[in-house]
Design an enzyme around this catalytic site. Structure first.
Site, PDB file in Angstrom:
ATOM      1  CB  ALA A  61      -6.686  75.623  34.296  1.00  0.00           C
ATOM      2  N   GLY A 100     -11.972  76.287  34.985  1.00  0.00           N
ATOM      3  CA  GLY A 100     -11.620  77.712  34.934  1.00  0.00           C
ATOM      4  C   GLY A 100     -12.446  78.465  33.911  1.00  0.00           C
ATOM      5  CD  GLU A 103     -12.841  78.137  38.995  1.00  0.00           C
ATOM      6  OE1 GLU A 103     -11.887  77.797  38.263  1.00  0.00           O
ATOM      7  OE2 GLU A 103     -12.790  78.113  40.229  1.00  0.00           O
ATOM      8  CD  GLU A 123     -12.472  73.145  38.346  1.00  0.00           C
ATOM      9  OE1 GLU A 123     -13.574  72.559  38.371  1.00  0.00           O
ATOM     10  OE2 GLU A 123     -12.349  74.326  37.963  1.00  0.00           O
TER      11      GLU A 123
HETATM   12  C1  LIG Z   1      -2.652  76.930  43.090  1.00  0.00           C
HETATM   13  C2  LIG Z   1      -2.698  76.957  41.605  1.00  0.00           C
HETATM   14  C3  LIG Z   1      -4.029  77.452  41.083  1.00  0.00           C
HETATM   15  C4  LIG Z   1      -4.238  76.905  39.733  1.00  0.00           C
HETATM   16  C5  LIG Z   1      -5.670  77.071  39.355  1.00  0.00           C
HETATM   17  C6  LIG Z   1      -5.973  76.003  38.408  1.00  0.00           C
HETATM   18  C7  LIG Z   1      -7.414  75.962  38.134  1.00  0.00           C
HETATM   19  C8  LIG Z   1      -7.872  74.888  37.538  1.00  0.00           C
HETATM   20  C9  LIG Z   1      -9.218  74.838  37.141  1.00  0.00           C
HETATM   21  C10 LIG Z   1      -9.389  74.068  35.846  1.00  0.00           C
HETATM   22  O1  LIG Z   1      -9.860  74.627  34.937  1.00  0.00           O
HETATM   23  S1  LIG Z   1      -8.866  72.477  35.751  1.00  0.00           S
HETATM   24  C11 LIG Z   1      -9.391  71.997  34.125  1.00  0.00           C
HETATM   25  C12 LIG Z   1     -10.857  71.783  34.100  1.00  0.00           C
HETATM   26  N1  LIG Z   1     -11.277  71.393  32.780  1.00  0.00           N
HETATM   27  C13 LIG Z   1     -11.534  70.147  32.448  1.00  0.00           C
HETATM   28  O2  LIG Z   1     -11.424  69.239  33.235  1.00  0.00           O
HETATM   29  C14 LIG Z   1     -11.976  69.913  31.038  1.00  0.00           C
HETATM   30  C15 LIG Z   1     -11.130  68.875  30.384  1.00  0.00           C
HETATM   31  N2  LIG Z   1     -11.518  68.681  29.010  1.00  0.00           N
HETATM   32  C16 LIG Z   1     -12.617  68.014  28.636  1.00  0.00           C
HETATM   33  O3  LIG Z   1     -13.422  67.574  29.406  1.00  0.00           O
HETATM   34  C17 LIG Z   1     -12.794  67.782  27.180  1.00  0.00           C
HETATM   35  O4  LIG Z   1     -11.542  67.858  26.579  1.00  0.00           O
HETATM   36  C18 LIG Z   1     -13.747  68.786  26.491  1.00  0.00           C
HETATM   37  C19 LIG Z   1     -13.368  70.210  26.777  1.00  0.00           C
HETATM   38  C20 LIG Z   1     -15.187  68.515  26.963  1.00  0.00           C
HETATM   39  C21 LIG Z   1     -13.678  68.543  24.957  1.00  0.00           C
HETATM   40  O5  LIG Z   1     -13.934  67.181  24.695  1.00  0.00           O
HETATM   41  P1  LIG Z   1     -13.651  66.571  23.238  1.00  0.00           P
HETATM   42  O6  LIG Z   1     -14.095  65.149  23.298  1.00  0.00           O
HETATM   43  O7  LIG Z   1     -14.210  67.436  22.215  1.00  0.00           O
HETATM   44  O8  LIG Z   1     -12.087  66.634  23.037  1.00  0.00           O
HETATM   45  P2  LIG Z   1     -10.916  65.907  23.817  1.00  0.00           P
HETATM   46  O9  LIG Z   1     -10.420  64.793  22.982  1.00  0.00           O
HETATM   47  O10 LIG Z   1     -11.315  65.588  25.190  1.00  0.00           O
HETATM   48  O11 LIG Z   1      -9.833  67.057  23.895  1.00  0.00           O
HETATM   49  C22 LIG Z   1      -9.235  67.568  22.714  1.00  0.00           C
HETATM   50  C23 LIG Z   1      -7.788  67.891  23.014  1.00  0.00           C
HETATM   51  O12 LIG Z   1      -7.748  68.953  23.946  1.00  0.00           O
HETATM   52  C24 LIG Z   1      -6.973  68.593  25.085  1.00  0.00           C
HETATM   53  N3  LIG Z   1      -7.559  69.245  26.248  1.00  0.00           N
HETATM   54  C25 LIG Z   1      -8.853  69.249  26.617  1.00  0.00           C
HETATM   55  N4  LIG Z   1      -9.032  69.993  27.701  1.00  0.00           N
HETATM   56  C26 LIG Z   1      -7.829  70.471  28.030  1.00  0.00           C
HETATM   57  C27 LIG Z   1      -7.360  71.321  29.065  1.00  0.00           C
HETATM   58  N5  LIG Z   1      -8.196  71.852  29.974  1.00  0.00           N
HETATM   59  N6  LIG Z   1      -6.062  71.598  29.114  1.00  0.00           N
HETATM   60  C28 LIG Z   1      -5.192  71.121  28.198  1.00  0.00           C
HETATM   61  N7  LIG Z   1      -5.586  70.300  27.175  1.00  0.00           N
HETATM   62  C29 LIG Z   1      -6.879  70.002  27.109  1.00  0.00           C
HETATM   63  C30 LIG Z   1      -7.078  67.076  25.143  1.00  0.00           C
HETATM   64  O13 LIG Z   1      -6.011  66.538  25.852  1.00  0.00           O
HETATM   65  C31 LIG Z   1      -7.054  66.731  23.682  1.00  0.00           C
HETATM   66  O14 LIG Z   1      -5.704  66.819  23.294  1.00  0.00           O
HETATM   67  P3  LIG Z   1      -5.113  65.857  22.195  1.00  0.00           P
HETATM   68  O15 LIG Z   1      -3.663  66.163  22.167  1.00  0.00           O
HETATM   69  O16 LIG Z   1      -5.847  66.173  20.926  1.00  0.00           O
HETATM   70  O17 LIG Z   1      -5.408  64.465  22.666  1.00  0.00           O
END
Ligand SMILES: CCCCCC/C=C/CC(=O)SCCNC(=O)CCNC(=O)[C@H](O)C(C)(C)COP(=O)(O)OP(=O)(O)OC[C@H]1O[C@@H](n2cnc3c(N)ncnc32)[C@H](O)[C@@H]1OP(=O)(O)O
Length: 719
Positions: A61, A100, A103, A123
């Site tokens: 997400a 997500g 998922e 998460e």
């Molecule tokens: C009741 C309401 C219901 C809502 C339901 C909501 C459901 C939620 C489920 C979810 O999915 S929560 C999110 C789960 N995902 C994560 O935790 C993954 C987070 N990301 C990472 O672990 C890493 O970024 C990566 C994907 C492994 C990539 O790593 P890498 O080292 O290659 O790059 P980064 O420097 O970490 O990231 C680059 C850039 O992207 C931004 N970013 C990464 N993931 C997300 C994300 N999920 N959402 C928004 N932005 C994301 C990160 O902040 C970096 O941004 P920047 O501006 O370049 O610093």
């Protein structure tokens, strides 16, 4: 945001497109809904592949959307539609499938992963649980014990482990989308009844209550007050005990509490803060995106004590050739054995070959003539470090970066010993240096952008979270820590016990209280420094009151313990007692309590009742006030830098964001009011006086933490 095409005649290809990680933003979700509808409605299409653009399936997400009003199609019905589809849906997983993203893949009927892909439901690390069916589908797919492990820890698994667990159906070393398309062609027209995970019964566990209770106890112990891991256990338990639809209801209910919690806000802030600090900028104007790091072909470490050994291990594990230098052959050989042991143990744990051949050992400083960077890690003594820097300056080739591993000595003074002060930076590692994630990179007024960029990049290569900080006594972390430990000692003088203070701090979420940490790291370390500073020992100016130094309140309690040989765990006695020297289990010590009573009597102090709230306010707010001063002084670029340092280096509970974020959660007005109160009660403690930036922020209506930089900028421009 999701592209659609038809390939190989009958395969609909949906490509998520939202760089850099294809997060499931509202637009991407809408794109998926639209393209799935198109694929399912196209009679030519017999099966569908979902993949992500640019080698990454999906990072989950869009975390930036959390806390805002959610728009766009919700994830749960979107994934449900995919699972109910009558054409085979295949996820082609490259890079990452997280949260997500996984998922979504679990809603597909098949999953093909590249061998380098990583999958997980992280998460929990954001204060949430997998609430798009993940907590209900994963246990049905891989069983309750494995699902509990993945969901409560949030750990990412490799494609190989995912295959072994049954999360993916096939792993490929080749082009993943091609493999998935081939696979999709092979399953076209096949029945899907057995492929819909939500219809699976949860694999039987003999005593699910006992299993969940056992995990719950472990989680409670390690969570230090975090609520998400507990909700994760409850959600998986629902999968194991309830039909799917009721389990989904429970998932939703649990998520509703987490989603709006302060802990989720703190953890999500911490996620972005960790990334923000890598985008460093320093007062000279140098910054991460305009400064080019120097390539490092060979590096050196001088001094193979505890820190030097850990740094050597971290460098070798990062794949860098390292030459290490000690003064005497005996110490060198001892260190070589210790370093080799550490490398062997690490390699065994990770199932790789130990990089022993990356390291060479020498007693001759001349061997450093051709290295690109040196990390000096000799004893924490300015005279010695200066001497080493002068020698290095003479021996090393022009352009070699000279870094000092120090926990607080003046980096500028050391730079002044070098022919090229612009090539000098501090690298403050935390013990054990091959384990701890934090690195403070200390720049001075003369440090070149390249020197800072190189140290920051080297930290990253070693797997560290590196934070660029200015040079001052103790830098950011230890400068703030001093105020925290000082307040803890004052509280003992006023009537508290180490047990009470530590209990309050541990209940707050620190893994260890301040006095237990002091016993672990050794009271003698600080004692030696205080003696050098003439704050303790024989050199204290005569006629000074024991409890006043340099015109301000001073607690000699730690010095008095050291004079009795109570150095902490290593001597079996410190603030606590241990069963033997080197013992680990702290037990309350009646001797210490008696000693405190005598001390108070001797100094005319009357013990009063101190509660947990006062402990937290005095210790944490004093530290936070210093954090504001650090921002005021420009030593840290922003509150995120301080918070990351505290979370990664000092055990600050991540679910509380860090000291600066926490002050915003408490309310800046309250922090200000309590500091004013305590300063009035203790006017001999100048650090309790609320600093200007805190007052300014309160006067500006206490803006949220991400707006502080503007106020800080204005403050600096007025100075
Ligand atoms: C009741 C309401 C219901 C809502 C339901 C909501 C459901 C939620 C489920 C979810 O999915 S929560 C999110 C789960 N995902 C994560 O935790 C993954 C987070 N990301 C990472 O672990 C890493 O970024 C990566 C994907 C492994 C990539 O790593 P890498 O080292 O290659 O790059 P980064 O420097 O970490 O990231 C680059 C850039 O992207 C931004 N970013 C990464 N993931 C997300 C994300 N999920 N959402 C928004 N932005 C994301 C990160 O902040 C970096 O941004 P920047 O501006 O370049 O610093």
């Amino acid at each position: 945001m999701a592209q659609y095409s038809r390939i190989s005649g009958s395969v609909g290809l949906i490509t998520l497109s939202n760089p850099p990680v294809n997060a499931l933003s509202a637009a991407v979700r809408q794109g998926i809904v639209d393209t799935v509808e198109k694929a399912l409605g196209d009679p030519q299409v017999k099966s569908v592949v979902i993949c992500g653009q640019d080698g990454i399936f999906c990072g989950g997400a869009d975390i930036k959307e959390f806390g805002k009003n959610m728009s766009g199609p919700p994830l749960i019905p979107m994934i449900h539609t995919i699972e109910c589809a009558t054409k085979p849906m295949v996820a082609a997983i490259e890079g990452s499938a997280l949260g997500g993203g996984l998922e979504l893949a679990l809603g597909c009927h098949y999953r093909i992963a590249h061998s380098k892909a990583r999958l997980g439901l992280p998460e929990v690390t954001l204060g949430l649980l997998p609430a798009a069916g993940g907590s209900q589908r994963l246990p049905r797919l891989i069983g309750v014990p494995a699902a509990l492990d993945l969901i409560t820890t949030g750990r990412h698994v490799t494609a190989a482990e995912a295959l072994q667990l049954g999360i993916v159906d096939q792993v490929t070393d080749h082009a993943t989308v091609d493999a998935a398309v081939k696979f999709a062609l092979s399953v076209a027209g096949k029945p899907l009844d057995t492929r819909r995970i939500s219809t699976y019964p949860c694999p039987h566990v003999s005593d699910v209550d006992a299993l969940c209770e056992n995990v719950m106890q472990k989680v409670r112990k390690s969570a230090h007050g975090a609520i998400a891991p507990i909700a994760c256990v409850q959600a998986v338990r629902a999968a194991a005990t309830l039909p799917y639809t009721q389990g989904m209801e429970r998932e939703k209910e649990l998520m509703a509490t987490l989603y709006t919690s302060g802990q989720a806000r703190a953890l999500q802030y911490s996620f972005f803060a960790q990334r923000a600090v890598s985008k460093w900028r320093i007062p000279s104007g140098a910054r991460w995106d305009t400064s080019t790091p120097r390539p490092l072909h060979k590096v050196a470490v001088i001094g193979l004590g505890t820190m030097g050994r850990g740094i050597t291990v971290a460098l070798a594990q990062a794949g860098l050739p390292v030459i290490t230098v000690e003064t005497h052959e005996k110490q060198l050989m001892e260190a070589k054995r210790a370093v080799s042991d550490m490398l062997n143990r690490g390699a065994k744990r990770r199932g790789v070959a130990p990089p022993l051949d990356k390291i060479s050992y020498s007693c001759n400083l001349q061997d450093l003539a051709d290295v690109d960077l040196v990390i000096e890690a000799v004893f924490e003594d300015m005279t010695l470090k200066k001497k080493v820097f002068r020698q290095l300056s003479a021996v090393c080739k022009p352009g070699t970066l000279l870094c000092t591993n120090t926990s607080g000595l003046d980096v500028d003074q050391l730079a002044s010993q070098s022919r090229n002060p612009e090539l000098v930076v501090g690298m403050h590692f935390f013990a054990p240096a091959h384990v701890m994630k934090l690195l403070e990179v200390v720049y001075g007024p003369q440090s070149s952008p390249q020197a800072v960029a190189t140290a920051m990049q080297l930290g990253k290569k070693m797997g560290k979270v590196s934070v660029a900080v200015g040079n001052c006594r103790g830098f950011v972390g230890n400068r703030m820590l001093k105020l925290y430990t000082e307040q803890a000692s004052f509280l003992l003088e006023e009537g508290a016990t180490p047990d009470l203070v530590d209990q309050a701090i541990e209940e707050f979420g620190f893994p260890m209280g301040v006095f237990k940490v002091s016993d672990l790291s050794g009271l003698d370390v600080g004692w030696r420094i205080r003696k050098e500073e003439k704050l303790a020992g024989l050199s204290v100016a005569s006629g000074q009151s024991t409890r006043i130094r340099e015109g301000r309140r001073y607690s000699p309690l730690a010095d008095l313990l050291c004079e009795q040989g109570r150095f902490g765990q290593k001597t079996g006695r410190g603030w606590y007692q241990y069963d033997k020297p080197g013992g680990r289990v702290a037990r309350s010590d009646p001797w210490l309590h008696h000693f405190l009573e005598e001390y108070r009597a001797q100094h005319g102090l009357v013990a009063r009742h101190i509660d947990h709230q006062e402990v937290l306010e005095r210790c944490l707010y004093a530290m936070i006030n210093e954090g504001f001063r650090i921002l005021e002084d420009g030593i840290a670029a922003g509150p995120e830098d301080i918070d990351v340092i505290y979370v990664f280096g000092y055990g600050w509970p991540r679910h509380r964001g860090g000291p600066m974020f926490y002050s915003g959660m408490v309310g800046l007005e309250k922090v200000l009011e309590r500091l004013e109160h305590y300063y009035q009660a203790h006017p001999d403690v100048p650090h309790l006086q609320p600093c200007r930036l805190l007052r300014r922020l309160v006067a500006r209506g206490s803006p949220p933490v991400h707006k502080w930089r503007e106020v800080i900028k204005n403050l600096h421009s007025q100075l």
